[in-house]
Design a protein around this motif. Structure first.
Motif, mmCIF file in Angstrom:
data_model
loop_
_atom_site.group_PDB
_atom_site.id
_atom_site.type_symbol
_atom_site.label_atom_id
_atom_site.label_comp_id
_atom_site.label_asym_id
_atom_site.label_seq_id
_atom_site.Cartn_x
_atom_site.Cartn_y
_atom_site.Cartn_z
ATOM 1 N N UNK A 1 3.818 8.269 -4.654
ATOM 2 C CA UNK A 1 3.795 9.603 -5.251
ATOM 3 C C UNK A 1 2.695 10.497 -4.709
ATOM 4 N N UNK A 2 1.771 9.940 -3.970
ATOM 5 C CA UNK A 2 0.608 10.696 -3.491
ATOM 6 C C UNK A 2 0.686 10.852 -1.970
ATOM 7 N N UNK A 3 1.026 12.062 -1.515
ATOM 8 C CA UNK A 3 1.172 12.329 -0.081
ATOM 9 C C UNK A 3 -0.145 12.135 0.673
ATOM 10 N N UNK A 4 -1.245 12.525 0.048
ATOM 11 C CA UNK A 4 -2.542 12.422 0.710
ATOM 12 C C UNK A 4 -2.875 10.959 1.013
ATOM 13 N N UNK A 5 -2.679 10.076 0.034
ATOM 14 C CA UNK A 5 -2.941 8.654 0.227
ATOM 15 C C UNK A 5 -2.019 8.073 1.302
ATOM 16 N N UNK A 6 -0.765 8.471 1.248
ATOM 17 C CA UNK A 6 0.215 7.957 2.190
ATOM 18 C C UNK A 6 -0.149 8.332 3.626
ATOM 19 N N UNK A 7 -0.514 9.583 3.857
ATOM 20 C CA UNK A 7 -0.892 10.006 5.202
ATOM 21 C C UNK A 7 -2.210 9.374 5.650
ATOM 22 N N UNK A 8 -3.091 9.109 4.690
ATOM 23 C CA UNK A 8 -4.342 8.446 5.031
ATOM 24 C C UNK A 8 -4.074 7.018 5.524
ATOM 25 N N UNK A 9 -3.181 6.297 4.834
ATOM 26 C CA UNK A 9 -2.826 4.935 5.248
ATOM 27 C C UNK A 9 -2.196 4.943 6.633
ATOM 28 N N UNK A 10 -1.276 5.848 6.836
ATOM 29 C CA UNK A 10 -0.594 5.932 8.135
ATOM 30 C C UNK A 10 -1.576 6.350 9.226
ATOM 31 N N UNK A 11 -2.437 7.299 8.909
ATOM 32 C CA UNK A 11 -3.440 7.750 9.885
ATOM 33 C C UNK A 11 -4.389 6.647 10.284
ATOM 34 N N UNK A 12 -4.804 5.836 9.315
ATOM 35 C CA UNK A 12 -5.688 4.715 9.636
ATOM 36 C C UNK A 12 -5.000 3.723 10.549
ATOM 37 N N UNK A 13 -3.718 3.483 10.339
ATOM 38 C CA UNK A 13 -2.980 2.568 11.193
ATOM 39 C C UNK A 13 -2.807 3.117 12.602
ATOM 40 N N UNK A 14 -2.569 4.406 12.702
ATOM 41 C CA UNK A 14 -2.382 5.012 14.030
ATOM 42 C C UNK A 14 -3.685 5.010 14.812
ATOM 43 N N UNK A 15 -4.816 5.270 14.144
ATOM 44 C CA UNK A 15 -6.084 5.312 14.874
ATOM 45 C C UNK A 15 -6.569 3.920 15.231
ATOM 46 N N UNK A 16 -6.217 2.894 14.428
ATOM 47 C CA UNK A 16 -6.699 1.546 14.739
ATOM 48 C C UNK A 16 -5.926 0.908 15.886
ATOM 49 N N UNK A 17 -4.742 1.418 16.182
ATOM 50 C CA UNK A 17 -3.959 0.834 17.273
ATOM 51 C C UNK A 17 -4.197 1.532 18.597
ATOM 52 N N UNK A 18 -4.931 2.615 18.606
ATOM 53 C CA UNK A 18 -5.181 3.336 19.870
ATOM 54 C C UNK A 18 -6.338 2.746 20.611
ATOM 55 N N UNK B 1 0.830 -1.208 0.000
ATOM 56 C CA UNK B 1 0.000 0.000 0.000
ATOM 57 C C UNK B 1 0.863 1.257 0.000
ATOM 58 N N UNK B 2 1.927 1.249 0.780
ATOM 59 C CA UNK B 2 2.817 2.408 0.831
ATOM 60 C C UNK B 2 3.519 2.577 -0.516
ATOM 61 N N UNK B 3 3.923 1.466 -1.147
ATOM 62 C CA UNK B 3 4.585 1.545 -2.460
ATOM 63 C C UNK B 3 3.634 2.098 -3.517
#
Length: 158
Positions: free
Chosen positions: A141-158, A135-137
């Motif tokens: 090229x798309x910062x918005x998608x990348x931050x969305x993926x990371x954000x989803x991971x951070x919120x699911x682990x809290x 997913x990261x690969x």
């Protein structure tokens, strides 16, 4: 200051009704149904009343032998990294756990169970690494998608 309530949302549940057929003796049920059906009044002019009598009789007998049980089940969404290998490994793990608990908690069976648990954990970790790396690969090229993926991971682990 502002007070934010950051708690996990509750997992939705569904209520399921089922009958326990495991300990029902079919010959007793059929005998009981046969004896009750012999006492039904047959009205040849009105088939609907006969069918409703039949349905209510069979339903009452089934309630006697196998009453409805209700239980709540948590509805979980399927995660994208979960695959058949993990499913079968978890199934084996649960089987080994039941075997260990049933047979007096022998040390060798506990070791087999713990080893299978490690296999399941490793499979899950590898599947997550492969999935999120791809997913990261894909979104490199798309910062918005990348931050969305990371954000989803951070919120699911809290």
């Amino acid at each position: 200051m502002c007070n934010l309530s950051l708690c996990k949302p509750k997992v939705p549940t569904v209520t399921i009704k089922s009958r326990q057929w495991k300990h029902v003796n079919p010959t007793e049920v059929f005998r009981d149904i046969g004896s009750h059906l012999a006492n039904l009044e047959v009205d040849h002019d009105c088939l609907d009343s006969y069918v409703s009598q039949y349905e209510s009789t069979v339903s009452d007998i089934l309630d006697k032998y196998a009453p409805w049980k209700t239980r709540s089940v948590k509805v979980r969404t399927e995660v994208s990294w979960f695959n058949d290998d993990i499913r079968t490994a978890r199934k084996i793990c649960r089987q080994l756990e039941r075997k260990w608990r049933k047979n007096g908690k022998l040390a060798i069976q506990r070791q087999e169970y713990r080893n299978q648990c490690k296999v399941v954990r490793n499979l899950i970790n590898q599947a997550k690494i492969i999935h999120y790396s791809s997913q990261v690969q894909e979104s490199s090229g798309d910062q918005k998608k990348l931050f969305k993926i990371i954000g989803l991971q951070l919120t699911s682990t809290m």
